[in-house]
Each structure stands twice: as structure tokens, then as C-alpha cells.
Design a protein around this motif. Sequence first.
Motif, PDB file in Angstrom:
ATOM      1  N   ALA A 203     -93.035  17.369 -31.092  1.00 19.03           N
ATOM      2  CA  ALA A 203     -93.203  18.787 -30.163  1.00 19.03           C
ATOM      3  C   ALA A 203     -93.845  18.557 -28.837  1.00 19.03           C
ATOM      4  O   ALA A 203     -93.311  18.968 -27.675  1.00 19.03           O
ATOM      5  N   ARG A 204     -94.900  17.811 -29.002  1.00  8.89           N
ATOM      6  CA  ARG A 204     -95.819  17.529 -27.974  1.00  8.89           C
ATOM      7  C   ARG A 204     -95.170  16.816 -26.538  1.00  8.89           C
ATOM      8  O   ARG A 204     -95.062  16.932 -25.522  1.00  8.89           O
ATOM      9  N   VAL A 205     -93.936  15.584 -27.084  1.00  7.61           N
ATOM     10  CA  VAL A 205     -93.408  15.152 -26.089  1.00  7.61           C
ATOM     11  C   VAL A 205     -92.110  15.800 -25.845  1.00  7.61           C
ATOM     12  O   VAL A 205     -91.322  14.955 -24.836  1.00  7.61           O
ATOM     13  N   GLY A 206     -91.777  16.927 -26.250  1.00  8.04           N
ATOM     14  CA  GLY A 206     -90.422  17.536 -26.118  1.00  8.04           C
ATOM     15  C   GLY A 206     -89.390  17.009 -26.598  1.00  8.04           C
ATOM     16  O   GLY A 206     -88.200  17.486 -26.174  1.00  8.04           O
ATOM     17  N   ALA A 207     -89.372  16.194 -27.737  1.00  3.96           N
ATOM     18  CA  ALA A 207     -88.389  15.774 -28.600  1.00  3.96           C
ATOM     19  C   ALA A 207     -87.652  16.761 -29.424  1.00  3.96           C
ATOM     20  O   ALA A 207     -86.485  17.004 -29.667  1.00  3.96           O
ATOM     21  N   VAL A 208     -88.560  17.766 -29.827  1.00  4.50           N
ATOM     22  CA  VAL A 208     -88.039  18.785 -30.578  1.00  4.50           C
ATOM     23  C   VAL A 208     -88.622  20.121 -30.087  1.00  4.50           C
ATOM     24  O   VAL A 208     -89.834  20.313 -29.523  1.00  4.50           O
ATOM     25  N   PRO A 209     -88.008  21.297 -29.751  1.00  2.00           N
ATOM     26  CA  PRO A 209     -88.781  22.565 -29.362  1.00  2.00           C
ATOM     27  C   PRO A 209     -89.887  22.995 -30.423  1.00  2.00           C
ATOM     28  O   PRO A 209     -90.066  22.642 -31.673  1.00  2.00           O
ATOM     29  N   ALA A 210     -90.819  23.473 -29.905  1.00  2.00           N
ATOM     30  CA  ALA A 210     -92.205  23.785 -30.671  1.00  2.00           C
ATOM     31  C   ALA A 210     -91.706  24.690 -31.691  1.00  2.00           C
ATOM     32  O   ALA A 210     -92.440  24.676 -32.709  1.00  2.00           O
ATOM     33  N   ALA A 211     -90.663  25.602 -31.481  1.00  2.00           N
ATOM     34  CA  ALA A 211     -90.326  26.555 -32.659  1.00  2.00           C
ATOM     35  C   ALA A 211     -89.351  25.969 -33.593  1.00  2.00           C
ATOM     36  O   ALA A 211     -88.736  26.661 -34.487  1.00  2.00           O
TER      37      ALA A 211
ATOM     38  N   SER B  95     -80.760  23.824 -32.865  1.00  2.00           N
ATOM     39  CA  SER B  95     -81.938  23.309 -32.952  1.00  2.00           C
ATOM     40  C   SER B  95     -82.226  22.381 -31.626  1.00  2.00           C
ATOM     41  O   SER B  95     -83.494  22.136 -31.772  1.00  2.00           O
ATOM     42  N   ALA B  96     -81.329  22.241 -30.955  1.00  2.00           N
ATOM     43  CA  ALA B  96     -81.497  21.463 -29.764  1.00  2.00           C
ATOM     44  C   ALA B  96     -82.147  21.958 -28.762  1.00  2.00           C
ATOM     45  O   ALA B  96     -82.452  21.479 -27.619  1.00  2.00           O
ATOM     46  N   GLY B  97     -82.337  23.439 -28.924  1.00  2.00           N
ATOM     47  CA  GLY B  97     -82.901  24.032 -27.434  1.00  2.00           C
ATOM     48  C   GLY B  97     -81.931  24.669 -26.766  1.00  2.00           C
ATOM     49  O   GLY B  97     -80.766  24.656 -26.902  1.00  2.00           O
ATOM     50  N   PRO B  98     -82.481  25.368 -25.947  1.00  2.00           N
ATOM     51  CA  PRO B  98     -81.603  26.153 -25.048  1.00  2.00           C
ATOM     52  C   PRO B  98     -80.822  25.217 -24.198  1.00  2.00           C
ATOM     53  O   PRO B  98     -81.116  24.073 -23.906  1.00  2.00           O
ATOM     54  N   ARG B  99     -79.556  25.703 -23.747  1.00  2.00           N
ATOM     55  CA  ARG B  99     -78.737  24.906 -22.903  1.00  2.00           C
ATOM     56  C   ARG B  99     -79.250  24.540 -21.676  1.00  2.00           C
ATOM     57  O   ARG B  99     -80.129  25.487 -21.036  1.00  2.00           O
ATOM     58  N   ARG B 100     -79.270  23.315 -20.993  1.00  2.00           N
ATOM     59  CA  ARG B 100     -79.900  23.086 -19.814  1.00  2.00           C
ATOM     60  C   ARG B 100     -78.690  23.250 -18.689  1.00  2.00           C
ATOM     61  O   ARG B 100     -77.486  22.623 -18.896  1.00  2.00           O
TER      62      ARG B 100
ATOM     63  N   LEU C 101     -86.370  16.037 -40.627  1.00  2.00           N
ATOM     64  CA  LEU C 101     -86.013  16.117 -39.179  1.00  2.00           C
ATOM     65  C   LEU C 101     -84.622  16.051 -38.918  1.00  2.00           C
ATOM     66  O   LEU C 101     -83.860  16.201 -37.827  1.00  2.00           O
ATOM     67  N   ARG C 102     -83.549  16.264 -39.915  1.00  2.00           N
ATOM     68  CA  ARG C 102     -82.102  15.859 -40.003  1.00  2.00           C
ATOM     69  C   ARG C 102     -81.573  17.145 -39.073  1.00  2.00           C
ATOM     70  O   ARG C 102     -81.750  18.363 -39.579  1.00  2.00           O
ATOM     71  N   GLY C 103     -80.762  16.831 -38.041  1.00  2.00           N
ATOM     72  CA  GLY C 103     -80.165  18.171 -37.278  1.00  2.00           C
ATOM     73  C   GLY C 103     -81.107  18.643 -36.097  1.00  2.00           C
ATOM     74  O   GLY C 103     -80.672  19.168 -35.290  1.00  2.00           O
ATOM     75  N   VAL C 104     -82.295  18.389 -36.369  1.00  2.00           N
ATOM     76  CA  VAL C 104     -83.221  18.840 -35.207  1.00  2.00           C
ATOM     77  C   VAL C 104     -83.474  17.838 -34.088  1.00  2.00           C
ATOM     78  O   VAL C 104     -83.736  18.250 -33.039  1.00  2.00           O
TER      79      VAL C 104
END
Length: 411
Positions: free
Chosen positions: A389-397, A102-107, A141-144
Motif C-alpha cells: 500500500a505504501r508503494v502504491g502497488a495496491v490501494p490502501a482500501a 481491486s486494481a483501483g480507479p481507472r486512470r 493477494l490473489r486478484g489484488v
Amino acid sequence: MSESSASSAVEVAAEAATAAAVGNWRRAGVAGAAIGVVAAGAAAGVAIERMTVGRGMRRKARLALDASGPYGALRGMPGRALADDGTEIYYEVDEVDVDSGSAGPRRRRLFGRKTPAPVTVVFSHGFCLSQDSWHFQRAALRGVVRTVHWDQRSHGRSARGSAQAEGVAVDIEQLGRDLKAVVDAAAPEGPLVLVGHSMGGMTVMALADQFPELIRERVVGAVFVGTSSGKLGEVNFGLPVAGVAAVRRVLPRVLRALGSQAEIVERGRRATADLFAGLIKRYSFGSKDVDPAVTRFAERMIESTPIDVVAEFYPAFTNHDKADALQIFAEVPVLVLAGDRDLVTPSEHSEGIADLLPDAELVIVPDAGHLVMLEHPEVVTDRLADLLARVGAVPAAANVGTYGSTAQPGG
């Protein structure tokens, strides 16, 4: 009843309450009931409701709801921040569940550079509540996303205000400094999203007023739920004009008197719990079909606030004025949300905040009262998730549910 007679009745009841504060507990109970009647303006309706159901049955129902209600059972990694006056402020952190993806792709990162700190969402609760008032949003939001939930001084698991124990009145500025201490301890680096309900929203404004550089450098979004930037002395709480004027004249000294006899008054308040339950419901929710377990959950939080704490905090709201501080949030996405039946911080106050921040998203929730995040959690969580999602705190998906898990005790 005329306005003049209503005003006189209010003052008589208040004076009786003041005298009762230094009497025995039975008289204190009557005083507590009188204050509740005056404040609510709906004693007749409450009394009728209570007479139709036996006290024993109501007590059994409350115990059953307490035993089965899962609300407020979510717990995170505990921590303590030290406020500038030495008060210990309790907070909990929910980290991102990396394994879930849930944290998004590896950077990618260049050699020798640290992985960027994640966005942290800091939740500040309202007066007479605790961090558990955000139960539904926390569950969703837990874990997201990384979140911090904290208890305001003298509330929840935080210590009694050290300065207040020495007779210093609470002000909103102090709460802003408390929030700064929590941020320094629980989220010392990385972007922040600040979320505040009622007094918690005022706390966020006080933080911005005193630490504008923190807002400019680190805050990427803000959410104000059922709160106000000032002029709370003009709120009528759904009462007639004469009744409001009388309450404002006498309530501060009544609270001071009752606060000085806290142990006696607490016994009296417990003795009149049925009446207060009706008043709490009236001032917390706007609809009639609220889950009884949610209503009982709100009662438990509010009832757990001692009368002397109520007395210490009350004057701070009249003095609160942070309209100018809101301009610091003009450059970041802001969500302003309120219930259309909020009698404590009416939706007009949220509209006033949105007028000062014309780029903010304003959401007025129909059929909702002051505890809109408990009454209509799906709306609050949906709009909060959209901002994140708009501020990039969580992925849109990201899989952010509207309610989240109700979390069994200990979950």
C-alpha cells in the motif's frame, strides 16, 4: 557428554555416513538418520515422540493430511524463462482481477500513450522449498496485485541446473541471474516489488549486486524474510560449539559422497522419514501449536528436494556475502522480517540487514521459526500488504485478508 566426546561422536557418525553412501540402501538409511541426529541435536526427543505412536498410524495420518490439506494448490498462468546456462526456470503469474475493482480507479491517459504497466510483486522461495511456500500470501493477494511466483533451479517444477549436471557448483550469483531471467520473461516492464525468503532473499541481493540499474530504475520496494546478507558459516543451528565445529568439518564431504549415490540414499531417507519429520519440524517452526496440515505441507516440500541437489547448493551459503549490495535498496521502502526462534538464519541476521538499511521496517515475530510465512501468515501478510500500500502497488482500501483463501485443490 563433554565437548570433546561430542565432537568425536559427530565425526564418527559422519564418517559412517560417508561410508554408507557407497553401501547398500539399508546402510544409507542409517547414514541418513545419523546425519539428521547430528544436525538436529535433538535425536532423543524425536525418538521418544516417535516411539509413542505406531509407524502405521503415523503413515495413515500423513496420507490423510496429504489428501485433505489444501496448501500448495494455488496455480497461475505458467511460463518458462531460460537462464544464462540454458536451464529452464518455471514460473507462474497471477494477474489483477480487473472486474473486482481491486486494481483501483481507472486512470486517464493521453491520446496515443499506453496504459502504465502494473506493479508486479516477485516472490523468491528458500532452499529445499518451492513457490508454494508462499501459499498464504499468494492466496491473500490473489486478484489484488499482479504477482510472479517461481521455482529456483533444481527445485519445484524448474529443471535441474544444466551447469550442475556437468559438475559446476551452484553459487548465489547464479541464482541472481536466474531471477533476472524470470523478471525479463514475466515482468519485462513496470515497477517491481521483490520478496525473498531465506535463499530467496539472498537471490534478491545477488540480483541487486549484478544488476544495480534494474533496482534503481524499476524496484519500488523489497521484502527480506528470514534471510541473511552473509556470515552464515557462524550459525550454530542450536548446537553446542564442539558439535558445530565438527559438523562444519565433515558435512561438505559427507554430502558430496551421499550426493554421488543419490538413488541409494533416497531409499534410505524414505526409510527414516519419521525421524526426519521431527527434525524438519524443529528447524522449520518455533511454536508447538502449528497446524499439523501446515507441518506436513512443509515436510513434503523439503522431502521432495533430492540429496544431490542438497549437496550442490550447500557450499554456496558459506560463501554468501552481499552486505555491500544491500545499499542499493537504501532509497526504497524495505521490510525485514524474521522469527525470533529461527535456527537456520537467526533473527540477528535480519537485525544486521536492518542496521545496514536504517530506514527499513524491522519485524521480529515472537514464537516463530524459519518458515515464519507458514507459521504466522497473518503477521507476514499484514506487513507485506502495508508495504504494498505504501508503494502504491495496491490501494490502501484493498481487501487483503490476513490469511487469504486456503484454496481447495485446483482452485
